[in-house]
Enzyme design. Structure first.
Site, PDB file in Angstrom:
ATOM      1  N   GLY A 169     -90.506  80.325  14.505  1.00  0.00           N
ATOM      2  CA  GLY A 169     -91.077  80.809  15.752  1.00  0.00           C
ATOM      3  C   GLY A 169     -91.845  79.712  16.453  1.00  0.00           C
ATOM      4  N   GLY A 170     -92.802  80.138  17.272  1.00  0.00           N
ATOM      5  CA  GLY A 170     -93.613  79.170  18.009  1.00  0.00           C
ATOM      6  C   GLY A 170     -94.362  78.227  17.088  1.00  0.00           C
ATOM      7  N   GLY A 404     -77.725  46.187  31.477  1.00  0.00           N
ATOM      8  CA  GLY A 404     -79.026  46.857  31.528  1.00  0.00           C
ATOM      9  C   GLY A 404     -79.672  46.914  30.164  1.00  0.00           C
ATOM     10  N   ALA A 405     -78.848  46.977  29.144  1.00  0.00           N
ATOM     11  CA  ALA A 405     -79.398  47.077  27.789  1.00  0.00           C
ATOM     12  C   ALA A 405     -80.167  45.800  27.422  1.00  0.00           C
ATOM     13  CB  ALA A 405     -78.284  47.354  26.793  1.00  0.00           C
TER      14      ALA A 405
HETATM   15  C1  HXC Z   1     -97.721  88.461   7.659  1.00  0.00           C
HETATM   16  C2  HXC Z   1     -96.075  87.692   6.259  1.00  0.00           C
HETATM   17  C3  HXC Z   1     -95.494  86.951   7.306  1.00  0.00           C
HETATM   18  C4  HXC Z   1     -96.111  87.017   8.584  1.00  0.00           C
HETATM   19  C5  HXC Z   1     -94.319  86.639   5.531  1.00  0.00           C
HETATM   20  N1  HXC Z   1     -95.308  87.487   5.190  1.00  0.00           N
HETATM   21  N2  HXC Z   1     -94.398  86.315   6.818  1.00  0.00           N
HETATM   22  N3  HXC Z   1     -97.180  88.441   6.445  1.00  0.00           N
HETATM   23  N4  HXC Z   1     -97.234  87.775   8.711  1.00  0.00           N
HETATM   24  N5  HXC Z   1     -95.653  86.323   9.615  1.00  0.00           N
HETATM   25  C6  HXC Z   1     -95.561  88.047   3.880  1.00  0.00           C
HETATM   26  C7  HXC Z   1     -94.551  89.085   3.476  1.00  0.00           C
HETATM   27  O1  HXC Z   1     -94.883  90.330   3.990  1.00  0.00           O
HETATM   28  C8  HXC Z   1     -94.642  89.031   1.963  1.00  0.00           C
HETATM   29  O2  HXC Z   1     -95.774  89.731   1.570  1.00  0.00           O
HETATM   30  C9  HXC Z   1     -94.933  87.583   1.695  1.00  0.00           C
HETATM   31  O3  HXC Z   1     -95.444  87.038   2.912  1.00  0.00           O
HETATM   32  C10 HXC Z   1     -93.699  86.789   1.315  1.00  0.00           C
HETATM   33  O4  HXC Z   1     -92.703  87.034   2.282  1.00  0.00           O
HETATM   34  P1  HXC Z   1     -91.190  87.367   1.874  1.00  0.00           P
HETATM   35  O5  HXC Z   1     -90.525  87.882   3.089  1.00  0.00           O
HETATM   36  O6  HXC Z   1     -91.165  88.226   0.661  1.00  0.00           O
HETATM   37  O7  HXC Z   1     -90.685  85.924   1.484  1.00  0.00           O
HETATM   38  P2  HXC Z   1     -89.236  85.299   1.688  1.00  0.00           P
HETATM   39  O8  HXC Z   1     -88.188  86.256   1.258  1.00  0.00           O
HETATM   40  O9  HXC Z   1     -89.310  83.961   1.016  1.00  0.00           O
HETATM   41  O10 HXC Z   1     -89.096  85.095   3.272  1.00  0.00           O
HETATM   42  C11 HXC Z   1     -89.917  84.202   3.934  1.00  0.00           C
HETATM   43  C12 HXC Z   1     -89.767  84.377   5.460  1.00  0.00           C
HETATM   44  C13 HXC Z   1     -90.003  85.874   5.839  1.00  0.00           C
HETATM   45  C14 HXC Z   1     -88.353  83.978   5.872  1.00  0.00           C
HETATM   46  C15 HXC Z   1     -90.756  83.455   6.106  1.00  0.00           C
HETATM   47  O11 HXC Z   1     -91.227  86.319   5.233  1.00  0.00           O
HETATM   48  C16 HXC Z   1     -90.108  86.065   7.294  1.00  0.00           C
HETATM   49  O12 HXC Z   1     -89.085  86.134   8.002  1.00  0.00           O
HETATM   50  N6  HXC Z   1     -91.341  86.209   7.799  1.00  0.00           N
HETATM   51  C17 HXC Z   1     -91.571  86.449   9.211  1.00  0.00           C
HETATM   52  C18 HXC Z   1     -91.287  85.207   9.984  1.00  0.00           C
HETATM   53  C19 HXC Z   1     -91.592  85.423  11.420  1.00  0.00           C
HETATM   54  O13 HXC Z   1     -90.815  85.993  12.194  1.00  0.00           O
HETATM   55  N7  HXC Z   1     -92.820  85.044  11.798  1.00  0.00           N
HETATM   56  C20 HXC Z   1     -93.323  85.223  13.118  1.00  0.00           C
HETATM   57  C21 HXC Z   1     -92.694  84.071  13.923  1.00  0.00           C
HETATM   58  S1  HXC Z   1     -93.253  84.122  15.536  1.00  0.00           S
HETATM   59  P3  HXC Z   1     -95.832  90.585   0.197  1.00  0.00           P
HETATM   60  O14 HXC Z   1     -97.194  91.169   0.203  1.00  0.00           O
HETATM   61  O15 HXC Z   1     -94.741  91.556   0.269  1.00  0.00           O
HETATM   62  O16 HXC Z   1     -95.613  89.560  -0.881  1.00  0.00           O
HETATM   63  C22 HXC Z   1     -94.568  83.166  15.468  1.00  0.00           C
HETATM   64  C23 HXC Z   1     -95.233  83.103  16.749  1.00  0.00           C
HETATM   65  C24 HXC Z   1     -96.034  81.863  16.834  1.00  0.00           C
HETATM   66  O17 HXC Z   1     -94.912  82.602  14.517  1.00  0.00           O
HETATM   67  C25 HXC Z   1     -96.550  81.814  18.209  1.00  0.00           C
HETATM   68  C26 HXC Z   1     -96.967  80.473  18.595  1.00  0.00           C
HETATM   69  C27 HXC Z   1     -96.798  80.289  20.062  1.00  0.00           C
END
Ligand code: HXC
Length: 510
Positions: A169-170, A404-405
């Site tokens: 993501g971001g 130019g290079a």
């Molecule tokens: C809260 C999160 C989290 C998140 C993971 N977890 N990402 N908790 N916020 N963003 C937690 C899970 O709930 C889980 O908790 C533990 O971390 C491990 O995650 P898993 O999914 O079991 O691990 P894995 O299978 O290895 O997958 C990892 C992952 C996946 C691919 C990163 O967790 C995922 O897709 N997370 C979300 C990614 C995402 O979309 N983030 C937001 C992006 S947008 P438990 O308690 O069950 O162990 C963003 C905006 C930024 O970041 C803006 C800036 C401008």
């Protein structure tokens, strides 16, 4: 008093265990270190001072008030690498997936603010699922606070991102604004949207690895500067990399004593350039042979391979190397190589690292792919970067410097301080064949005449003399003497002082 000490000790223990033993062990089994182990390996033994171990998130939604881990998923503080101060944050994936809450962001911002204040590099060990979903806009605000500091710190202190897990993501934009991004193969990935979103929007099916793994970003996108096999190799190489960088933009890069003699003669270089002008050779051989102890820390080695960039030392002092690579695309400049070199030149200039440019370039790459892709504005980035750079600039033309290079590659006209050439240098508007085809179109049907014209053109331009006669080349040197001449030039330029006219900032063609 005894009570509070006991509470503190319990909190410290909770912070040290992160998301719990089971999670840590499962990562160990996959060869992944914990956030703290990573810091310990990166920094000098015993030098780490941890801050904000007791900071917790303040979220009370979605049952989060029951789930608090001291430290809130990021270990922050400062320590030393080879005795020099650095600030560091290391995200702990075992705590809420290393996700960034308001408090987590605040901890990162705190070390960044201190780094800027005291003038020391910031190293981020990234391993995070992105914005803490439960916190909504508070976590987005946290990211923006980090982004703002990335920009404020840019060109002030070196910022390095080591991606050791997810970065989605971001969240990718904080590393993107740091000076270098390194990645660990197999466990690190970076993308703006993950495979599921990609599938929904574009119907493409792609794995995490193909979309944003270390290989993808090292070879295809150029986002990654260097990738490593595992956590341990990555952190040890990062220690080595840091030894080339100054603490901040007011300091010189650190000197490292060497036994490699400055006057070392390298006779094998006399035969590096082949007799035939179109035969390739490996420019890396020249770099390794002139560098102290043959050490060259190459960056983006698998991206835009027609140009080499990296850091080396000459007589103990770090230098940035930019070099055309005749082995790939005959060393032509194209979009990717121009961007690769431009950003590196600007890094070196920001941090007082002299630039040595090795030139063997037949020109800019022709074709619709390049023109439609914007080679004009991308090539201009490199031109702009070399022209604005005020650090010592030494250029050596080994063979071709066409069109130019020639101008772009740190020529005398772009305030090159010392411009040298080997006897094999050819400095001209273009190669003999192309020139004769244009100048003597009417003789095209007469091979004898064409050969005569080609010989005459080659005689006039296939050597460095025309440029040397005008002083555009300061001297023509024997290849074997290259290291000695570079050593002398760098010592002479050590106290160089040059300033650009005052401006808020230039408008580089982005
Ligand atoms: C809260 C999160 C989290 C998140 C993971 N977890 N990402 N908790 N916020 N963003 C937690 C899970 O709930 C889980 O908790 C533990 O971390 C491990 O995650 P898993 O999914 O079991 O691990 P894995 O299978 O290895 O997958 C990892 C992952 C996946 C691919 C990163 O967790 C995922 O897709 N997370 C979300 C990614 C995402 O979309 N983030 C937001 C992006 S947008 P438990 O308690 O069950 O162990 C963003 C905006 C930024 O970041 C803006 C800036 C401008």
């Amino acid at each position: 008093m005894r009570e509070i000490i006991q509470v503190l000790e319990e909190k410290r223990e909770a912070a040290r265990s992160g998301g719990g033993k089971a999670r840590l062990e499962s990562r160990h089994l996959r060869g992944i270190l914990s956030a703290r182990e990573r810091i310990e390996l990166l920094l000098d033994e015993g030098s780490f001072e941890e801050w904000d171990m007791f900071v917790e998130h303040r979220c009370a939604d979605f049952g989060m008030e029951e789930r608090r881990v001291p430290g809130d998923g990021v270990v922050t503080g400062h320590g030393t690498i080879n005795g020099r101060s650095v600030f560091v944050f290391s995200q702990d994936f075992t705590v809420f997936g290393g996700s960034l809450s308001e408090s987590h962001a605040w901890k990162i911002c705190k070390v960044m603010d201190h780094a800027i204040k005291v003038g020391a590099p910031v190293i981020g060990l990234n391993d995070s699922g992105g914005a803490r979903i439960q916190e909504g806009v508070a976590s987005l605000a946290g990211y923006a606070e980090v982004f703002q500091r990335n920009v404020s710190a840019s060109g002030v202190v070196p910022q390095i991102s080591m991606i050791m897990g997810p970065c989605a993501g971001g969240a990718v934009y904080s590393p993107a604004m740091t000076d270098f991004i390194f990645m660990v193969k197999g466990s690190a990935y970076m993308y703006v949207t993950g495979p599921e979103v990609v599938k929904t929007v574009t119907r493409e099916e792609v794995t995490h690895e193909d979309l944003g793994g270390a290989q993808t970003h090292s070879v295809r996108s150029g986002v990654c500067d260097r990738s490593f096999e595992n956590d341990v190799e990555a952190l040890l190489m990062l220690r080595r990399f840091m030894s080339f960088l100054p603490a901040n933009n007011r300091k010189k890069a650190p000197f490292r004593a060497t036994d490699d003699p400055p006057s070392r003669i390298e006779p094998s270089l006399d035969s590096l350039v082949p007799d035939h002008p179109n035969k390739p050779y490996d420019m890396r051989e020249l770099i390794v042979k002139i560098a102290d102890d043959s050490e060259f820390f190459e960056l983006k080695p698998d991206y835009a391979k027609n140009l080499l960039i990296g850091l080396a030392r000459i007589r103990g002092n770090p230098v940035g190397i930019v070099a055309n690579q005749p082995l790939v695309l005959a060393g032509c400049l194209d979009i990717d190589s121009s961007i690769k070199a431009a950003r590196f030149v600007r890094f070196c200039d920001s941090f007082n690292i002299p630039i040595i440019t090795f030139v063997d370039v037949p020109g800019f790459m022709p074709g619709t792919v390049q023109e439609y892709g914007g080679i004009i504005r991308h090539g201009a980035k490199l031109l702009y970067a070399f022209a604005e750079a005020t650090v010592p600039k030494i250029t050596l033309i080994t063979r071709k410097a066409y069109g130019g290079a020639y101008d772009v590659m740190s020529s005398k006209h772009l305030r090159g301080d010392i411009n040298l050439a080997w006897p094999s240098a050819e400095i001209a508007v273009m190669g003999a064949k192309g020139a004769v085809e244009i100048l003597h179109k009417k003789d095209a049907a007469d091979p004898a005449k064409i050969e005569e014209h080609t010989e005459a053109y080659a005689h006039a331009f296939s050597n460095p003399l025309a440029a040397a006669r005008r002083g555009f080349i300061d001297d023509i040197i024997m290849p074997r003497d290259t290291r000695a001449r570079l050593c002398r030039a760098l010592s002479m330029l050590r106290e160089k002082s040059l300033e650009n006219p005052w401006k808020k900032h230039g408008n580089i063609p982005l």
